[in-house]
Motif scaffolding. Sequence first.
Motif, short mmCIF file in Angstrom:
data_model
loop_
_atom_site.label_atom_id
_atom_site.label_comp_id
_atom_site.label_asym_id
_atom_site.label_seq_id
_atom_site.Cartn_x
_atom_site.Cartn_y
_atom_site.Cartn_z
N ARG A 31 0.65 -1.31 0.00
CA ARG A 31 0.14 0.03 0.14
C ARG A 31 0.82 1.42 -0.31
NH1 ARG A 31 -4.77 0.61 4.18
NH2 ARG A 31 -5.44 -0.99 2.63
N ARG A 32 1.84 1.40 0.90
CA ARG A 32 2.63 2.46 0.95
C ARG A 32 3.43 2.84 -0.50
NH1 ARG A 32 7.46 4.72 2.36
NH2 ARG A 32 7.35 6.53 4.25
N ASP A 33 3.79 1.59 -0.97
CA ASP A 33 4.60 1.97 -2.03
C ASP A 33 3.60 2.40 -3.32
OD1 ASP A 33 7.15 1.20 -3.66
OD2 ASP A 33 5.65 0.04 -4.74
N SER A 68 -3.16 9.27 5.52
CA SER A 68 -2.50 9.95 6.94
C SER A 68 -2.07 8.62 7.81
CB SER A 68 -3.80 10.54 7.67
OG SER A 68 -4.79 9.55 7.76
N TYR A 69 -2.15 7.49 7.42
CA TYR A 69 -1.92 6.41 8.23
C TYR A 69 -0.38 6.25 8.07
CZ TYR A 69 -0.82 1.81 9.80
OH TYR A 69 -0.26 0.61 10.45
N HIS A 70 0.08 6.25 6.47
CA HIS A 70 1.38 6.00 6.16
C HIS A 70 2.42 7.47 6.25
CE1 HIS A 70 1.11 2.03 5.09
NE2 HIS A 70 -0.15 2.14 4.50
N PHE A 71 1.49 8.58 6.33
CA PHE A 71 2.31 9.82 6.02
C PHE A 71 1.75 11.13 6.87
CE2 PHE A 71 2.38 7.39 1.98
CZ PHE A 71 3.55 7.18 1.61
N LEU A 78 5.00 14.36 -0.51
CA LEU A 78 5.86 14.63 -1.63
C LEU A 78 7.30 14.46 -1.39
CD1 LEU A 78 3.92 18.08 -1.92
CD2 LEU A 78 4.04 16.01 -3.76
N LYS A 79 7.79 14.58 -0.14
CA LYS A 79 9.29 14.36 -0.03
C LYS A 79 9.71 12.80 -0.27
CE LYS A 79 10.08 18.40 3.12
NZ LYS A 79 10.58 18.72 4.53
N GLU A 80 8.65 11.72 0.18
CA GLU A 80 9.00 10.45 -0.14
C GLU A 80 8.85 10.36 -1.57
OE1 GLU A 80 9.68 7.80 2.00
OE2 GLU A 80 9.90 9.58 3.53
#
Length: 203
Positions: A31-33, A68-71, A78-80
């Motif tokens: 999911r995060r990816d 909001s769970y991952h970031f 945006l930085k990621e």
Amino acid sequence: MYVRPHKVRPPSVALSGRRTSMRTRRHDPTRRDRIIEATIDSIAEHGVAGTSQRRVAADAGVQVGSLSYHFENSDHLLKEAFTRCVQVIRDQIENRFATVEDASGAVEAAVQLIHEDFQSSRRELILYYELYAITLRSPDYQSLTAGMIDIGQQMLEKFFDQATARAINTYIEGACCYVALSAVPETPAATREMLRRLAHVPA
């Protein structure tokens, strides 16, 4: 007549099952990816200004709340995304210089970076300059652009003194923009000649 009472599942079981389902979704390893990749795609297509949480969530196939769970916030996301873009560029530069043995080879690697690697995809160019634009607006991104520029300097200093390496690195940055945007783009031969002059490498 005997009527068998309706068997009701205990609330704890129902809640436990629900928690398990939520836990499975929450720890989806991709999911995060997917969110980061969807953010990169959105920046490439719509720019930073047109990249919203709703758009990213829809493209990633997740709920808006998952972001909001991952970031921590949109800036973190945006930085990621840009960190991943910068790593791609750093890898391109390192790969080009991996087999270089002398100054002449370094000049040729720079020509290939300018005319092949950095021009291979319009999408990558857009991401490249979107990062520059957001850095001008927000100094918090400067470490990312510095990391992208510094790797070129490091590679070049293996073959040239610091001042010459900086001159070549600066030329590479400008030439990438010129080749991409000029109505009469510079040819690889012209780029090679200019780099040889900067590097004091004979033809």
